[in-house]
Design a protein around this motif. Structure first.
Motif, PDB file in Angstrom:
ATOM      1  N   ALA A  41       0.837  -1.204   0.000  1.00 24.52           N
ATOM      2  CA  ALA A  41       0.000   0.000   0.000  1.00 24.52           C
ATOM      3  C   ALA A  41       0.869   1.249   0.000  1.00 24.52           C
ATOM      4  N   ILE A  42       1.904   1.252   0.821  1.00 24.36           N
ATOM      5  CA  ILE A  42       2.818   2.400   0.885  1.00 24.36           C
ATOM      6  C   ILE A  42       3.409   2.672  -0.492  1.00 24.36           C
ATOM      7  N   ASP A  43       3.846   1.625  -1.161  1.00 23.01           N
ATOM      8  CA  ASP A  43       4.443   1.786  -2.487  1.00 23.01           C
ATOM      9  C   ASP A  43       3.466   2.477  -3.443  1.00 23.01           C
ATOM     10  N   TYR A  44       2.238   1.995  -3.493  1.00 22.92           N
ATOM     11  CA  TYR A  44       1.279   2.575  -4.436  1.00 22.92           C
ATOM     12  C   TYR A  44       0.850   3.978  -4.026  1.00 22.92           C
ATOM     13  N   TYR A  45       0.684   4.220  -2.737  1.00 19.37           N
ATOM     14  CA  TYR A  45       0.332   5.575  -2.299  1.00 19.37           C
ATOM     15  C   TYR A  45       1.459   6.558  -2.602  1.00 19.37           C
ATOM     16  N   GLU A  46       2.698   6.157  -2.357  1.00 17.13           N
ATOM     17  CA  GLU A  46       3.821   7.049  -2.657  1.00 17.13           C
ATOM     18  C   GLU A  46       3.884   7.352  -4.152  1.00 17.13           C
ATOM     19  N   ARG A  47       3.646   6.338  -4.957  1.00 17.39           N
ATOM     20  CA  ARG A  47       3.654   6.548  -6.407  1.00 17.39           C
ATOM     21  C   ARG A  47       2.515   7.478  -6.827  1.00 17.39           C
ATOM     22  N   ALA A  48       1.350   7.318  -6.216  1.00 19.22           N
ATOM     23  CA  ALA A  48       0.220   8.196  -6.533  1.00 19.22           C
ATOM     24  C   ALA A  48       0.537   9.637  -6.148  1.00 19.22           C
ATOM     25  N   LEU A  49       1.128   9.825  -4.984  1.00 19.78           N
ATOM     26  CA  LEU A  49       1.448  11.176  -4.528  1.00 19.78           C
ATOM     27  C   LEU A  49       2.540  11.820  -5.376  1.00 19.78           C
ATOM     28  N   ALA A  50       3.369  11.008  -6.010  1.00 20.21           N
ATOM     29  CA  ALA A  50       4.366  11.554  -6.934  1.00 20.21           C
ATOM     30  C   ALA A  50       3.697  12.094  -8.198  1.00 20.21           C
ATOM     31  N   VAL A  51       2.509  11.576  -8.491  1.00 22.71           N
ATOM     32  CA  VAL A  51       1.748  12.038  -9.655  1.00 22.71           C
ATOM     33  C   VAL A  51       0.951  13.291  -9.303  1.00 22.71           C
ATOM     34  N   SER A  52       0.288  13.248  -8.149  1.00 21.59           N
ATOM     35  CA  SER A  52      -0.578  14.361  -7.750  1.00 21.59           C
ATOM     36  C   SER A  52      -0.709  14.387  -6.233  1.00 21.59           C
ATOM     37  N   GLU A  53      -0.527  15.549  -5.669  1.00 27.00           N
ATOM     38  CA  GLU A  53      -0.660  15.689  -4.218  1.00 27.00           C
ATOM     39  C   GLU A  53      -2.131  15.588  -3.841  1.00 27.00           C
ATOM     40  N   ASN A  54      -2.404  14.857  -2.758  1.00 28.84           N
ATOM     41  CA  ASN A  54      -3.779  14.668  -2.311  1.00 28.84           C
ATOM     42  C   ASN A  54      -3.748  14.390  -0.809  1.00 28.84           C
ATOM     43  N   PRO A  55      -4.340  15.265   0.004  1.00 29.83           N
ATOM     44  CA  PRO A  55      -4.256  15.068   1.453  1.00 29.83           C
ATOM     45  C   PRO A  55      -4.935  13.790   1.946  1.00 29.83           C
ATOM     46  N   ASP A  56      -5.992  13.358   1.283  1.00 34.56           N
ATOM     47  CA  ASP A  56      -6.656  12.119   1.709  1.00 34.56           C
ATOM     48  C   ASP A  56      -5.748  10.910   1.485  1.00 34.56           C
ATOM     49  N   VAL A  57      -5.074  10.891   0.354  1.00 27.71           N
ATOM     50  CA  VAL A  57      -4.138   9.803   0.067  1.00 27.71           C
ATOM     51  C   VAL A  57      -2.970   9.872   1.047  1.00 27.71           C
ATOM     52  N   ARG A  58      -2.535  11.086   1.370  1.00 26.51           N
ATOM     53  CA  ARG A  58      -1.422  11.233   2.312  1.00 26.51           C
ATOM     54  C   ARG A  58      -1.820  10.728   3.703  1.00 26.51           C
ATOM     55  N   VAL A  59      -3.073  10.938   4.105  1.00 30.32           N
ATOM     56  CA  VAL A  59      -3.537  10.392   5.387  1.00 30.32           C
ATOM     57  C   VAL A  59      -3.494   8.866   5.344  1.00 30.32           C
ATOM     58  N   ASP A  60      -3.972   8.288   4.249  1.00 30.74           N
ATOM     59  CA  ASP A  60      -3.917   6.823   4.129  1.00 30.74           C
ATOM     60  C   ASP A  60      -2.475   6.324   4.162  1.00 30.74           C
ATOM     61  N   LEU A  61      -1.581   7.049   3.511  1.00 27.97           N
ATOM     62  CA  LEU A  61      -0.162   6.694   3.557  1.00 27.97           C
ATOM     63  C   LEU A  61       0.339   6.740   4.999  1.00 27.97           C
ATOM     64  N   GLY A  62      -0.041   7.774   5.724  1.00 27.20           N
ATOM     65  CA  GLY A  62       0.362   7.885   7.126  1.00 27.20           C
ATOM     66  C   GLY A  62      -0.149   6.727   7.964  1.00 27.20           C
ATOM     67  N   ILE A  63      -1.378   6.314   7.708  1.00 21.61           N
ATOM     68  CA  ILE A  63      -1.937   5.170   8.438  1.00 21.61           C
ATOM     69  C   ILE A  63      -1.119   3.912   8.146  1.00 21.61           C
ATOM     70  N   CYS A  64      -0.753   3.731   6.892  1.00 18.09           N
ATOM     71  CA  CYS A  64       0.061   2.556   6.535  1.00 18.09           C
ATOM     72  C   CYS A  64       1.432   2.615   7.194  1.00 18.09           C
ATOM     73  N   TYR A  65       2.032   3.795   7.211  1.00 15.81           N
ATOM     74  CA  TYR A  65       3.308   3.937   7.919  1.00 15.81           C
ATOM     75  C   TYR A  65       3.137   3.573   9.393  1.00 15.81           C
ATOM     76  N   LYS A  66       2.082   4.093  10.010  1.00 10.79           N
ATOM     77  CA  LYS A  66       1.838   3.812  11.427  1.00 10.79           C
ATOM     78  C   LYS A  66       1.674   2.315  11.652  1.00 10.79           C
ATOM     79  N   GLN A  67       0.870   1.692  10.826  1.00 11.82           N
ATOM     80  CA  GLN A  67       0.592   0.267  10.992  1.00 11.82           C
ATOM     81  C   GLN A  67       1.831  -0.590  10.756  1.00 11.82           C
ATOM     82  N   SER A  68       2.786  -0.058  10.010  1.00 11.66           N
ATOM     83  CA  SER A  68       4.016  -0.817   9.762  1.00 11.66           C
ATOM     84  C   SER A  68       5.144  -0.377  10.698  1.00 11.66           C
ATOM     85  N   GLY A  69       4.795   0.425  11.715  1.00 17.36           N
ATOM     86  CA  GLY A  69       5.770   0.790  12.736  1.00 17.36           C
ATOM     87  C   GLY A  69       6.696   1.934  12.381  1.00 17.36           C
ATOM     88  N   GLN A  70       6.409   2.636  11.309  1.00 17.79           N
ATOM     89  CA  GLN A  70       7.243   3.763  10.883  1.00 17.79           C
ATOM     90  C   GLN A  70       6.621   5.066  11.396  1.00 17.79           C
TER      91      GLN A  70
END
Length: 135
Positions: A41-70
């Motif tokens: 999920a992190i990989d795809y969210y990071e790739r999406a954010l490289a295409v277009s900034e989106n705060p909702d996607v960034r929140v989901d990315l943050g959740i994935c980071y949290k869940q993976s201990g980062q």
């Protein structure tokens, strides 16, 4: 389960055709996040954010980071999402949770104070505040 596999395959094909397909990247991130496959999920969210900034996607990315201990990356993602969308409460709420997990309780409580101004009667905010009071 087969339908999900087919959906993933179709989305990956769409990305093969256009690696900057924001919607397909986000949808794959969502599917992997829902399946608790956070590195994917992190990989795809990071790739999406490289295409277009989106705060909702960034929140989901943050959740994935949290869940993976980062936690540091999660906090950075939530703060950036909050800066991009200051009217949204979710980035601040999630940042407060992460700060609590990092044992940065004063910072977490300060965010809860801000959240209470925005969402004074929100039971989730009240529960988080109660959890942090004992710290």
């Amino acid at each position: 389960m087969e339908a999900v596999r087919q959906q993933i395959a179709a989305l990956k094909e769409a990305i093969d055709r256009n690696p900057r397909n924001f919607d397909a990247l986000v949808q794959l991130g969502n599917l992997y996040m829902d399946a608790a496959k956070y590195p994917q999920a992190i990989d795809y969210y990071e790739r999406a954010l490289a295409v277009s900034e989106n705060p909702d996607v960034r929140v989901d990315l943050g959740i994935c980071y949290k869940q993976s201990g980062q936690l540091d990356k999660a906090l950075a993602a939530f703060r950036k999402a909050g800066a991009e969308a200051p009217n949204q409460w979710q980035p601040m709420f999630n940042a407060a949770i992460v700060l609590g997990e990092m044992q940065r309780f004063d910072e977490a409580r300060a965010l809860i104070g801000e959240l209470k101004k925005i969402r004074p009667n929100d039971p989730e905010v009240q529960r988080l505040e109660a959890a942090l009071k004992s710290r």
